[in-house]
Scaffold this motif. Structure first.
Motif, mmCIF file in Angstrom:
data_model
loop_
_atom_site.group_PDB
_atom_site.id
_atom_site.type_symbol
_atom_site.label_atom_id
_atom_site.label_comp_id
_atom_site.label_asym_id
_atom_site.label_seq_id
_atom_site.Cartn_x
_atom_site.Cartn_y
_atom_site.Cartn_z
ATOM 1 N N UNK A 582 0.952 -1.291 0.023
ATOM 2 C CA UNK A 582 -0.090 -0.011 -0.042
ATOM 3 C C UNK A 582 0.979 1.290 0.155
ATOM 4 N N UNK A 583 2.107 0.996 0.767
ATOM 5 C CA UNK A 583 2.938 2.271 0.741
ATOM 6 C C UNK A 583 3.508 2.530 -0.408
ATOM 7 N N UNK A 584 4.101 1.398 -1.235
ATOM 8 C CA UNK A 584 4.692 1.418 -2.608
ATOM 9 C C UNK A 584 3.622 2.109 -3.495
ATOM 10 N N UNK A 585 2.662 1.728 -3.647
ATOM 11 C CA UNK A 585 1.678 1.759 -4.532
ATOM 12 C C UNK A 585 1.067 3.255 -4.467
ATOM 13 N N UNK A 586 1.286 3.819 -3.173
ATOM 14 C CA UNK A 586 0.757 5.119 -3.109
ATOM 15 C C UNK A 586 1.652 6.279 -3.547
ATOM 16 N N UNK A 587 3.012 5.610 -3.806
ATOM 17 C CA UNK A 587 4.213 6.362 -4.278
ATOM 18 C C UNK A 587 4.143 6.541 -5.940
ATOM 19 N N UNK A 588 3.641 5.634 -6.418
ATOM 20 C CA UNK A 588 3.375 5.657 -7.862
ATOM 21 C C UNK A 588 2.819 7.043 -8.277
ATOM 22 N N UNK A 589 3.111 7.532 -9.384
ATOM 23 C CA UNK A 589 2.781 8.812 -10.010
ATOM 24 C C UNK A 589 1.293 8.849 -10.616
ATOM 25 N N UNK A 590 0.139 8.345 -9.884
ATOM 26 C CA UNK A 590 -0.991 8.060 -10.683
ATOM 27 C C UNK A 590 -1.609 9.202 -11.262
#
Length: 590
Positions: A582-590
């Motif tokens: 969840x922390x890693x995915x939140x750092x993706x530049x969505x």
């Protein structure tokens, strides 16, 4: 020895094993040890295989939803349908997915390569060769004798009452592009027809259960059938999609294999074996074979730097990381001064190079034949689309259907998605690369077949002049940083995942991307279930708690999810997260 031979799918009748006096050759305690080893393994096969299904059956579980199983890359057996005089001996023989494959590779490599490679222009069989996917449950139950793949899931489904009438294994030729799967084999039409038949016979919707690349194939199918029959068809016919260890955002391993012909599996073997492998089937030959398989290119990483990181860092960098994982390819300083990896860069004549995802894909293309470049351009897209209007337009573009960052899930609100994958096993994430001697990148003998020149009647070998003479690339297995963060083994920088697929690809869409309306307009429910890798050290396949990319198909937790969804108890599958996804995915530049 008899027990061991019984495990193989072909016997060795020319040897008279009965004439050997094993009892007199082996000490009694050694013989007793081997007898116990085989008898214990046999009891394991007799009991644990059905344990999950039997437990649920005892709770009253019964078959409900027909199941369609979609294997991953390389797990479907391939067989020859070539009937020419020279190739007739191979007819209906397994060229991939049996112990006979090993025999063919060792004793008739050139013919084996000829059959397994595809025409680099058409992406189909080379002239004079026909290879097709095996059919039925046996096509992917075992890769070779004793090495199970889907058999555990099939056995646990059988334990609650399923049989061949309710389980369909959608075997496919994983070498082909998604487009050619339909054009040559009508694969997606067959899957659609089977699902409609399931509904007609059982009155129930079907569950798609896919593994690894099979999950990408399943996503492509959902987009294909949405265009063919509409999203309402999906709502009417498909209950759920179980995404097992799916390669949704690609695999760094594919980036290494398609550039160098190597991966962690080939560079971590002992030096002598590495030497023999290179002499027998070189990395250049392997790279050419991989590049002829358009299906493998569907696993190139997607999303670029926005997903995999830039020069300043990557979403999955650990807090104590000494270097970032974002450099997919990294070339150490080299030159005439020294080939020692520890020599200061300032003294080298060739400086270091680093390539993030946005740079690595073009670099790969520059070092590949133009046929491969055209194949990528006409079949796949690896970008990142954020505009909902463009995503809606992409839904009609088949080149986008393998990339969940450029298309939306079908507008089918009753569909359910279950993401199940392992975590806790070191996984190759990026690579140290070194250059080798120059070679013609598009002229590997025996691979790619003959191609018809549009202006001539005769067949000629394809010759590409775009990049005719280029340096070869190899994973730099001399570089090891055992105590570094991240760790480097034999030139492979390790990160998190299931041993094959990086965590960021396994889980980012599941825990974040598909929560965004632009990628999931119908609000399809997505449940993520991670399996912590806790292998049984006494079991070669990891035992019931493994999270390994392939062995997870035998894990109890995974089988429990599959059977519960199949029997109509998918609402009992709870989300479980062990990793920092969840922390890693939140750092993706969505």
């Amino acid at each position: 020895m008899s027990d061991l031979l019984d495990a193989f799918d072909y016997q060795l009748p020319e040897f008279n094993f009965e004439g050997l006096k094993y009892d007199s050759m082996l000490p009694a305690d050694v013989k007793e040890h081997f007898d116990k080893l085989f008898s214990d393994s046999r009891r394991w096969f007799e009991t644990l295989d059905f344990q999950v299904g039997r437990s649920l059956a005892a709770e009253g579980a019964k078959p409900k939803h027909p199941m369609i199983l979609m294997p991953g890359i390389i797990s479907t057996g391939l067989e020859s349908w070539t009937t020419s005089e020279d190739e007739a001996a191979y007819f209906r023989k397994r060229l991939w997915g049996s112990t006979s494959m090993i025999r063919n590779v060792l004793f008739d490599k050139e013919k084996w390569v000829k059959h397994l490679s595809l025409d680099t222009v058409t992406g189909l069989d080379p002239p004079g060769v026909r290879v097709r996917a095996a059919k039925g449950l046996d096509a992917a139950s075992y890769f070779a004798a004793g090495y199970w793949i889907w058999s555990k899931i099939i056995q646990n489904l059988a334990a609650v009452g399923y049989d061949i009438n309710m389980i369909y294994l959608a075997a496919y030729d994983w070498r082909l592009s998604m487009y050619n799967l339909e054009e040559r084999d009508h694969f997606f039409t067959q899957v659609k027809t089977q699902i409609e038949l399931n509904t007609k016979i059982s009155g129930e919707k079907t569950v798609l259960c896919a593994h690894s690349m099979g999950s990408t194939v399943a996503l492509y199918f959902l987009k294909w059938v949405e265009q063919e029959a509409g999203a309402a068809w999906i709502d009417q016919h498909i209950e759920g999609f179980i995404n097992i260890a799916g390669t949704m955002l690609g695999v760094p391993k594919a980036m290494a294999a398609l550039l160098t012909g190597e991966m962690r599996d080939t560079v971590q073997v002992p030096p002598l074996l590495s030497y023999l492998l290179e002499r027998f089937f070189s990395s250049t030959e392997r790279a050419a074979l991989f590049r002829s398989w358009a299906g493998s290119a569907s696993m190139l990483i997607k999303g670029g730097d926005a997903v995999w990181g830039n020069d300043t860092g990557a979403p999955d960098d650990r807090p104590d990381a000494q270097v970032t994982q974002s450099h997919i390819y990294e070339y150490a300083a080299r030159g005439n001064v020294s080939e020692d990896a520890n020599t200061p860069e300032a003294s080298q004549s060739v400086k270091s190079q680093k390539f993030t995802a946005d740079q690595a894909l073009p670099w790969l293309m520059q070092h590949a034949p133009s046929d491969f470049q055209k194949m990528i351009k006409t079949n796949y897209s690896n970008g990142f689309e954020r505009d909902p209007k463009q995503i809606k337009r992409n839904n009609k573009d088949h080149t986008k259907w393998t990339n969940p960052l450029e298309v939306a899930l079908p507008n089918a609100p009753n569909l359910k998605i279950y993401c199940v994958y392992g975590w806790g096993k070191p996984t190759e994430r990026s690579y140290w690369i070194r250059t080798g001697p120059n070679a013609y990148s598009d002229h590997t003998p025996g691979i790619g077949g003959n191609h018809t020149d549009a202006g001539k009647d005769k067949h000629l070998r394809n010759h590409t002049s775009a990049f005719p003479y280029l340096p070869t690339n190899r994973i730099d297995a001399r570089i090891n940083f055992e105590d570094a963060v991240p760790k480097v083994e034999s030139g492979c920088r390790l990160g998190e995942g299931d041993g094959t697929v990086s965590l960021i690809s396994l889980g980012s869409m599941c825990v974040h991307g598909w929560n965004l309306k632009r990628y999931n307009p119908a609000g399809i429910k997505v449940v993520t279930r991670e399996i912590l890798h806790q292998p049984d050290e006494m079991d070669l396949r990891g035992g019931p708690k493994t999270g390994d990319h392939v062995d997870i198909l035998g894990a109890h937790d995974l089988n429990d999810v599959v059977v519960r969804v199949a029997v109509g108890r998918g609402h009992e599958v709870e989300e479980k997260i062990h990793s920092p996804i969840r922390e890693y995915a939140a750092k993706i530049q969505w």
